[in-house]
Design a protein around this motif. Structure first.
Motif: not given
Lengths: 189, 229
Positions: A47-49, A51-52, A54, B143, B146, B165-166
């Motif tokens: 899930w985290l991957e 989101v990252q 995206t 997208r 999010l 995270h990003f």
């Protein structure tokens, strides 16, 4: 293992611990023993991957090379403007300050009062004179009926004469000057 | 965060620019500073975009941050990495923009919304990266969701999530940029993830009616601490 996980979750990892696994990369030994937690950790990391990925794709779609080049040019041109010595617009040559003398004269208040009194006197006299002069036009000269001569200070005689010999001749001139409603109406037709 | 070599290079360039500014060699200062701009621009643009959720706002915020960093380079301390110092300036600028946007939106009608009441941005009209229309639709939907979920995060959580995270920063690096404790950073990150999971869970889209204006629903509590500028 966290104390809370050991006590409340019977050794299973909390969601926070699973996030820590992903962010810190530290692999708790419990994950090797517990299939359930290993599955949860895998699901969390996927899930985290996602989101990252995206989020990064979203940003990369906006932050293109063209955008960056244009942005850099704008930054550098703004910096060049900042560094450029600011141009001072010179004011026109200052002309020598010359005090213009006040053209008028101050008039003292005493003179003002005298002028006002003189104006009043002139007005009264001219009014008196206008009574003496004949009226122009077709209207008849005013009939002035004078009361019998009496002492100007004898108020009792004045009142007596007024009641005994009523006369409004003195008002005839004023009456002649006052337009009548009938005349105005006729004239308007 | 920057590797040791990059950090040293940044510091060296920053010192050179300061010296050139002090000596009045402004062309040389700008030329040197352009290296820093080029090195940090992409990352700065991404952070600003993640934070502001508007490409035009992000562009202006990045430009302003670089200009401000250049004019205040005299206050830059060499013991702090340039990247950290600059990121603080950038984030404070973003916070100011969010606050200003909120003030404006109290009085001015919102920009054009689509049928769902969601503000669209040009990024969603960019050419597709995926060939299939269905895949593109799903991709755009992910997208969009999010983005909507991100704006519902409180400011601090959003900041920590973006950087961690990003941008792939460690808790320590995020702590250096934001001035928060490392443990606080981890708490914010955990809360952000939990909230995002709840917002992005299937079927939760219409349950959480957040502010879709790109400004979030929480109050900006303060600027990033310890910022030199």
């Amino acid at each position: 293992m966290r104390l809370a996980d050991a006590v409340l979750r019977r050794g299973h990892l909390s969601e926070r611990a699973l996030i820590d696994v992903w962010t810190t990369g530290i692999h708790p030994a419990h994950l090797d023993r517990c299939d359930q937690c290993a599955r949860r950790a895998l699901e969390m990391s996927r899930w985290l991957e996602n989101v990252q990925a995206t989020g990064r794709e979203d940003a990369e779609a906006v932050v293109t090379n063209d955008v960056l080049v244009r942005q850099r040019d704008q930054v550098m041109s703004r910096l060049a403007q900042l560094d450029r010595p600011s141009k001072v617009i010179s004011f026109p040559a200052a002309s020598p300050v010359t005090r213009q003398p006040y053209a008028g004269r101050r008039v003292s208040p005493g003179w003002l009062a005298a002028a006002a009194a003189a104006g009043l006197m002139i007005g009264v006299v001219s009014m008196e004179l206008s009574h003496m002069l004949p009226f122009g036009g077709t209207s008849a000269p005013p009939q002035v009926v004078t009361a019998p001569a009496a002492s100007p200070y004898d108020d009792s005689d004045l009142l007596h004469n007024t009641y005994v010999n009523p006369s409004v001749g003195g008002l005839d001139a004023l009456d002649d000057m006052t337009p009548r409603v009938v005349d105005i109406v006729l004239a308007s037709r | 965060m920057a590797t040791e070599t990059t950090r040293d290079a940044d510091t060296r360039v920053a010192i050179d620019v300061k010296a050139a500014q002090a000596a009045g060699r402004l062309d040389a200062a700008r030329e040197r500073y352009a290296e820093l701009v080029e090195r940090h621009q992409r990352r700065a643009a991404r952070i600003a975009y993640h934070y502001l959720r508007d490409s035009a706002d992000a562009d202006e915020a990045v430009q302003d941050a670089f200009v401000k960093a250049y004019t205040h380079l005299g206050t830059f301390r060499e013991e702090l990495p340039f990247e950290v110092w600059f990121t603080r300036i950038l984030i404070n600028g973003c916070l100011d923009r969010i606050k200003a946007k909120r003030r404006r939106e109290r009085w001015i009608a919102r920009p054009t919304m689509d049928a769902d009441g969601v503000e669209r941005d040009p990024a969603e009209h960019l050419p597709a990266l995926t060939p299939s229309p269905e895949a593109q639709l799903l991709h755009n939907e992910r997208r969009r969701r999010l983005k909507e979920a991100m704006v519902q995060l409180p400011e601090r959580q959003r900041l920590v999530f973006v950087l961690s995270h990003f941008e792939g920063r460690t808790s320590r690096e995020v702590s250096a940029v934001t001035g928060l404790n490392e443990s606080t950073v981890r708490v914010h990150l955990f809360r952000a993830v939990r909230r995002l999971r709840s917002l992005l869970a299937p079927g939760s889209e219409h349950e959480d009616t957040g502010d879709a204006s790109g400004t979030g629903t929480t109050v900006v509590k303060g600027r990033v601490r310890h910022a030199s500028c």
